[in-house]
Design an enzyme around this catalytic site. Sequence first.
Site, PDB file in Angstrom:
ATOM      1  N   ASP A 147      37.357 -39.793  -1.419  1.00 43.20           N
ATOM      2  CA  ASP A 147      35.863 -41.101  -0.600  1.00 43.20           C
ATOM      3  C   ASP A 147      35.589 -42.060  -0.695  1.00 43.20           C
ATOM      4  OD1 ASP A 147      33.998 -41.653   0.365  1.00 43.20           O
ATOM      5  OD2 ASP A 147      32.440 -39.838   0.002  1.00 43.20           O
ATOM      6  N   ASP A 205      27.682 -39.398   6.719  1.00 44.69           N
ATOM      7  CA  ASP A 205      27.264 -38.450   6.592  1.00 44.69           C
ATOM      8  C   ASP A 205      26.874 -37.716   7.713  1.00 44.69           C
ATOM      9  OD1 ASP A 205      28.709 -39.246   4.178  1.00 44.69           O
ATOM     10  OD2 ASP A 205      26.886 -38.512   2.993  1.00 44.69           O
TER      11      ASP A 205
HETATM   12  C1  GAL Z   1      29.951 -39.158   0.503  1.00 43.06           C
HETATM   13  C2  GAL Z   1      30.744 -38.328   1.663  1.00 43.06           C
HETATM   14  C3  GAL Z   1      30.531 -36.696   1.807  1.00 43.06           C
HETATM   15  C4  GAL Z   1      29.713 -36.576   0.171  1.00 43.06           C
HETATM   16  C5  GAL Z   1      29.436 -37.598  -1.307  1.00 43.06           C
HETATM   17  C6  GAL Z   1      29.969 -37.032  -2.448  1.00 43.06           C
HETATM   18  O1  GAL Z   1      30.463 -40.266   0.675  1.00 43.06           O
HETATM   19  O2  GAL Z   1      30.636 -39.202   3.318  1.00 43.06           O
HETATM   20  O3  GAL Z   1      30.995 -35.665   2.201  1.00 43.06           O
HETATM   21  O4  GAL Z   1      31.625 -36.025  -0.670  1.00 43.06           O
HETATM   22  O5  GAL Z   1      30.296 -39.059  -1.023  1.00 43.06           O
HETATM   23  O6  GAL Z   1      29.388 -37.649  -3.577  1.00 43.06           O
END
Ligand code: GAL
Length: 395
Positions: free
Chosen positions: A152, A220
Amino acid sequence: MTLLRIRVACAALISVLFLAPGAAPAQQNGLAVHPPMGWNSWNHFHGKIDDATIRAQAEAMVSSGMRDAGYTYINIDDTWQGTRDAQGIIHPNSRFPDMKALADFVHSKGLKLGIYSSPGTLTCAKFAGSYGHEVQDAETYAAWGIDYLKYDLCGLRDQMRAAPTPEAANKIMVDSYIKMRDALRSTGRPIVYSLCQYGVDAVWRWGTNVGGNLWRTTGDINDHYSRMAEIGFGQAGLSRFAGPGHWNDPDMLEVGNGGMTAEEYRTHMALWAILAAPLLAGNDLTTMTPETIAILTNRDVIAVDQDSAGKQGDRISAEGPIEIWAKPLGDGSKAIGVFNRAPTPLITQVDFSKLGFGHAVKAKDLWLSKDLGTIREPYTVTVPGHGVLFLRVSK
Ligand code: GAL
């Protein structure tokens, strides 16, 4: 900046971003021949996860029948990380006392275990990322028995923001994904590589080249129809970038989390199946209603998602709030979704001749699990508000 310099900069950026061809080959790691299916901790549990929670989800995946329906990965998202030791090796925090034992447990259930990190120094939830420790982390994951990594972007965005040009920022990001791809490869363990960077710089055009088995195409999701629909219907035009080993990922499922009606969850699931999207349940598998299980395990719907042709479907038409999407299937049939994006029921007609068929077709209603026999156009249907008529149609 002069107009000429802006033009030169834009041309350079376009050449960096759009080098990759649309129809790319399957990934070298031979994984994700079909869109990955499983569960991920984030949508329901966010930071409230521990070893016991993950074990309970694995057990429920088996007892609910989800494993037998094709769900395989149990993916731990952000907040499992502890600190690095003097050698730089990452250790889980106290909520995960023994990651290898957890992997062994998940494997003993016939399932696979996934984990999460970031190419930045910190993850989105401000836990330790892999920056500068990519090789070590990949080796650690392999030693634990990890089968899937969601990587990520998050923390790396600070470095990207500090870059002097968009091209330089793009290079920082692309290089970081290549670095972890190479680190994973050199472990020799098959680990699905899931890119999460919200679609930045049209990742569908270069995700395959940096080793991605899947890549998030958007920000998200959340458990509301409006956001799910914005993301799902927003995938129009992306079908040519997906295929066996490399999939567009419109984010994890919200089915069963309670913020949408059953009708809306059926729309969510049908749309994701047409999109050949990864089916990663994001609910608490230990407390599912029969209705949630039925939506998540509908064999006909899963068969559309996992179809042998490995083709993502796309939008065929949009007529006000009525959208028709189709996915070509390996046996020559097509999955057809007639979606009503309005909140109230709408009567519409389906013209099969506009979908590549003759005036009469054989059809099965996938949510009703009902063979409709031969149906003829104009086929008049009432589609519930925020609902879908989901058909498998053949000559
Ligand atoms: C976001 C991601 C989510 C989750 C989250 C965790 O950037 O898109 O799916 O993984 O971080 O902090």
